[in-house]
Design a protein around this motif. Structure first.
Motif, mmCIF file in Angstrom:
data_model
loop_
_atom_site.group_PDB
_atom_site.id
_atom_site.type_symbol
_atom_site.label_atom_id
_atom_site.label_comp_id
_atom_site.label_asym_id
_atom_site.label_seq_id
_atom_site.Cartn_x
_atom_site.Cartn_y
_atom_site.Cartn_z
ATOM 1 N N GLN A 1 -5.828 3.333 -2.758
ATOM 2 C CA GLN A 1 -4.499 3.922 -2.768
ATOM 3 C C GLN A 1 -4.223 4.477 -4.169
ATOM 4 O O GLN A 1 -4.953 4.186 -5.122
ATOM 5 C CB GLN A 1 -3.457 2.885 -2.366
ATOM 6 C CG GLN A 1 -3.428 1.640 -3.249
ATOM 7 C CD GLN A 1 -2.363 0.646 -2.808
ATOM 8 O OE1 GLN A 1 -1.177 0.907 -2.951
ATOM 9 N NE2 GLN A 1 -2.797 -0.498 -2.268
ATOM 10 N N GLY B 1 -8.810 6.712 1.274
ATOM 11 C CA GLY B 1 -8.576 7.362 0.001
ATOM 12 C C GLY B 1 -9.760 8.160 -0.516
ATOM 13 O O GLY B 1 -10.901 7.685 -0.518
ATOM 14 N N GLU C 1 5.564 -0.198 0.937
ATOM 15 C CA GLU C 1 5.007 1.049 0.407
ATOM 16 C C GLU C 1 5.374 1.302 -1.046
ATOM 17 O O GLU C 1 4.698 2.093 -1.726
ATOM 18 C CB GLU C 1 5.525 2.232 1.233
ATOM 19 C CG GLU C 1 5.323 2.092 2.718
ATOM 20 C CD GLU C 1 6.057 3.177 3.486
ATOM 21 O OE1 GLU C 1 6.112 4.322 2.983
ATOM 22 O OE2 GLU C 1 6.579 2.893 4.585
ATOM 23 N N ARG D 1 1.103 9.398 2.498
ATOM 24 C CA ARG D 1 0.451 9.546 1.186
ATOM 25 C C ARG D 1 -1.062 9.362 1.266
ATOM 26 O O ARG D 1 -1.703 8.985 0.297
ATOM 27 C CB ARG D 1 1.080 8.581 0.176
ATOM 28 C CG ARG D 1 2.559 8.870 -0.013
ATOM 29 C CD ARG D 1 3.136 8.335 -1.286
ATOM 30 N NE ARG D 1 4.513 8.780 -1.436
ATOM 31 C CZ ARG D 1 5.176 8.818 -2.578
ATOM 32 N NH1 ARG D 1 4.588 8.444 -3.694
ATOM 33 N NH2 ARG D 1 6.428 9.229 -2.626
ATOM 34 N N VAL D 2 -1.600 9.661 2.417
ATOM 35 C CA VAL D 2 -3.043 9.601 2.636
ATOM 36 C C VAL D 2 -3.599 11.022 2.563
ATOM 37 O O VAL D 2 -2.937 11.961 3.019
ATOM 38 C CB VAL D 2 -3.344 8.986 4.027
ATOM 39 C CG1 VAL D 2 -4.827 9.018 4.326
ATOM 40 C CG2 VAL D 2 -2.818 7.556 4.094
ATOM 41 N N THR E 1 -11.554 2.507 3.810
ATOM 42 C CA THR E 1 -10.540 3.246 3.063
ATOM 43 C C THR E 1 -10.179 4.549 3.758
ATOM 44 O O THR E 1 -10.915 5.035 4.625
ATOM 45 C CB THR E 1 -11.041 3.556 1.629
ATOM 46 O OG1 THR E 1 -9.984 4.186 0.890
ATOM 47 C CG2 THR E 1 -12.250 4.481 1.648
ATOM 48 N N GLU F 1 1.085 9.026 8.134
ATOM 49 C CA GLU F 1 0.357 8.461 6.992
ATOM 50 C C GLU F 1 0.703 9.298 5.761
ATOM 51 O O GLU F 1 -0.132 10.044 5.257
ATOM 52 C CB GLU F 1 -1.148 8.522 7.241
ATOM 53 C CG GLU F 1 -1.547 8.239 8.659
ATOM 54 C CD GLU F 1 -2.938 8.725 9.043
ATOM 55 O OE1 GLU F 1 -3.679 7.899 9.588
ATOM 56 O OE2 GLU F 1 -3.272 9.906 8.796
ATOM 57 N N CYS G 1 0.846 -1.209 0.000
ATOM 58 C CA CYS G 1 0.000 0.000 0.000
ATOM 59 C C CYS G 1 0.873 1.248 0.000
ATOM 60 O O CYS G 1 1.660 1.472 0.920
ATOM 61 C CB CYS G 1 -0.921 0.012 1.210
ATOM 62 S SG CYS G 1 -2.127 1.372 1.161
ATOM 63 N N GLU G 2 0.700 2.056 -1.040
ATOM 64 C CA GLU G 2 1.500 3.259 -1.195
ATOM 65 C C GLU G 2 1.146 4.337 -0.184
ATOM 66 O O GLU G 2 1.906 5.291 -0.009
ATOM 67 C CB GLU G 2 1.337 3.804 -2.614
ATOM 68 C CG GLU G 2 2.394 4.835 -2.984
ATOM 69 C CD GLU G 2 2.304 5.268 -4.431
ATOM 70 O OE1 GLU G 2 3.109 6.135 -4.823
ATOM 71 O OE2 GLU G 2 1.444 4.761 -5.170
ATOM 72 N N HIS G 3 0.029 4.225 0.498
ATOM 73 C CA HIS G 3 -0.305 5.217 1.519
ATOM 74 C C HIS G 3 0.788 5.312 2.580
ATOM 75 O O HIS G 3 1.014 6.368 3.156
ATOM 76 C CB HIS G 3 -1.636 4.855 2.172
ATOM 77 C CG HIS G 3 -2.820 5.303 1.381
ATOM 78 N ND1 HIS G 3 -4.086 4.808 1.582
ATOM 79 C CD2 HIS G 3 -2.943 6.217 0.379
ATOM 80 C CE1 HIS G 3 -4.934 5.391 0.744
ATOM 81 N NE2 HIS G 3 -4.267 6.238 0.004
ATOM 82 N N THR H 1 -5.073 -4.039 2.558
ATOM 83 C CA THR H 1 -4.476 -2.838 1.979
ATOM 84 C C THR H 1 -5.584 -1.977 1.377
ATOM 85 O O THR H 1 -6.640 -2.479 1.018
ATOM 86 C CB THR H 1 -3.431 -3.188 0.907
ATOM 87 O OG1 THR H 1 -4.046 -3.978 -0.116
ATOM 88 C CG2 THR H 1 -2.283 -3.979 1.514
ATOM 89 N N ASP H 2 -5.315 -0.685 1.259
ATOM 90 C CA ASP H 2 -6.376 0.250 0.881
ATOM 91 C C ASP H 2 -6.757 0.085 -0.592
ATOM 92 O O ASP H 2 -5.906 0.176 -1.476
ATOM 93 C CB ASP H 2 -5.919 1.687 1.123
ATOM 94 C CG ASP H 2 -7.078 2.652 1.241
ATOM 95 O OD1 ASP H 2 -7.930 2.671 0.320
ATOM 96 O OD2 ASP H 2 -7.153 3.374 2.246
#
Length: 368
Positions: free
Chosen positions: A149, A178, A112, A217-218, A176, A215, A87-89, A145-146
């Motif tokens: 994302q 996102g 990530e 990238r959220v 989520t 967090e 998850c890139e978040h 995972t989100d």
């Protein structure tokens, strides 16, 4: 070089801040199945080097199965789907980080930055829904995972899965952080109108600076509250998830988070204490000592108080909230605020009686 104890904090395992800019984890320590650690060492030359920033990589996976089943008494669902691995978040506290160890990758920065897109997820999902032995019950999306994302913007696997669930009139519960979920309002509002959809939005803190570090990238807290409002106005039942509560760091915000969620239109609420399974514990400790060194010992000691001297206890019934005076105090504060604000605290019920196969080309039509 043999792998050190994962509980150790090793400065030489940390990645240069410029390389990991915009990421949550401080290091890329190896997972529990690896025999060796990979460390960055100087080559001995007394000269500065321009280190490349770590970029996100996405590989594709052709899934053979898609629905995952569980028997956990701690969870309100028994099945879930996850369109992506990793998850890139980059939430440092994410309890899903250890799953990357099964791929031979680090639960740290690899989790990530080295993602997997399960490109045929919707196709396999439809196949599983049409199986003779399948029995309908709500499917959860976003439990590992989100689903929203950043990679979803290009891949659209989550949306493709929702289109299948809508066609089959199958109930779904989404979790989520996102804002990308708003692109699927057309599907979700349609399903919600039939009692087939609910959404949980996780808001950990109202402090944008802390959120950006924890967090990276959220969408910020204000944006997530806007998402709650937009979903609610579209007729979709929304839960604000004040999760995880980080003792000694975000625990003072319980009431404020609930009030903000209620004002935005959430009708249900829930909470979970910070969980540190397996490799998450040393990663979070590294993060604490890097970003909030004055709070690190307080956070870790509070967790040990709730888990019999350990940072985490995986026992069912304890792992989500811990035990002891502090855990009970947080629970009491949450319960009092939730009652005062009129929140539902149980799972939002979804219909299962509408499930039906849509007619596809080549299907045998009924005479009745």
């Amino acid at each position: 070089m043999s792998r050190p104890d994962l509980r150790d904090s090793r400065p030489d395992q940390q990645i240069d801040p410029q390389q990991r800019r915009g990421r949550g984890a401080v290091s890329n320590r190896s997972g529990r199945f690896e025999a060796q650690d990979r460390l960055t060492e100087s080559d001995g030359w007394d000269m500065e080097e321009d280190l490349p920033q770590i970029r996100t990589e996405v590989r594709e996976e052709v899934a053979r199965s898609f629905i995952t089943y569980n028997k956990s008494p701690d969870l309100p669902f028994d099945r879930s789907i996850n369109p992506y691995r990793g998850c890139e978040h980059g939430c440092i506290y994410c309890f899903a980080r250890p799953t990357h160890a099964y791929l031979g990758l680090s639960p740290g920065l690899d989790f990530e930055t080295r993602l997997t897109a399960r490109i045929n997820g919707a196709e396999v999902l439809e196949k599983e829904l049409r199986a003779r032995k399948y029995r309908v019950a709500p499917i959860a999306i976003g439990t590992n995972t989100d689903p929203y994302q950043p990679v979803e913007h290009d891949r659209g696997i989550t949306r493709a899965c929702l289109e299948v669930l809508r066609d089959y009139r199958h109930p779904v519960a989404i979790v989520t952080k996102g804002a990308g979920i708003l692109r699927d309002l057309d599907i979700l509002s349609d399903m919600a109108g039939q009692g087939l959809c609910s959404v949980g939005i996780s808001v950990t803190t109202l402090d944008p600076a802390l959120s950006r570090r924890m967090e990276p990238r959220v969408p910020g807290p204000a944006k997530r509250l806007q998402v709650i409002r937009a979903l609610s106005e579209a007729g979709i039942p929304v839960r604000i998830m004040t999760s995880p509560i980080v003792p000694g760091l975000t625990d003072t915000e319980v009431e404020a988070l609930l009030e903000a969620g209620r004002e935005a239109g959430a009708r249900a609420a829930s909470w979970i204490m910070l969980r540190l399974p397996l490799e998450v514990a040393p990663l979070v400790e590294e993060w604490l000592r890097t970003h909030v060194p004055d709070r690190a010992d307080k956070v870790l000691n509070r967790l040990r108080e709730m888990h019999g001297g350990q940072l985490y206890d995986a026992q069912w019934g304890r792992r989500m909230r811990g035990e002891g005076v502090y855990a009970k105090m947080i629970g009491a504060r949450f319960d009092h605020a939730a009652r005062r604000l009129g929140f539902e605290t149980q799972s939002i019920p979804l219909r299962t009686d509408l499930f039906a196969y849509p007619i596809r080309k080549g299907d045998q039509l009924s005479l009745f």
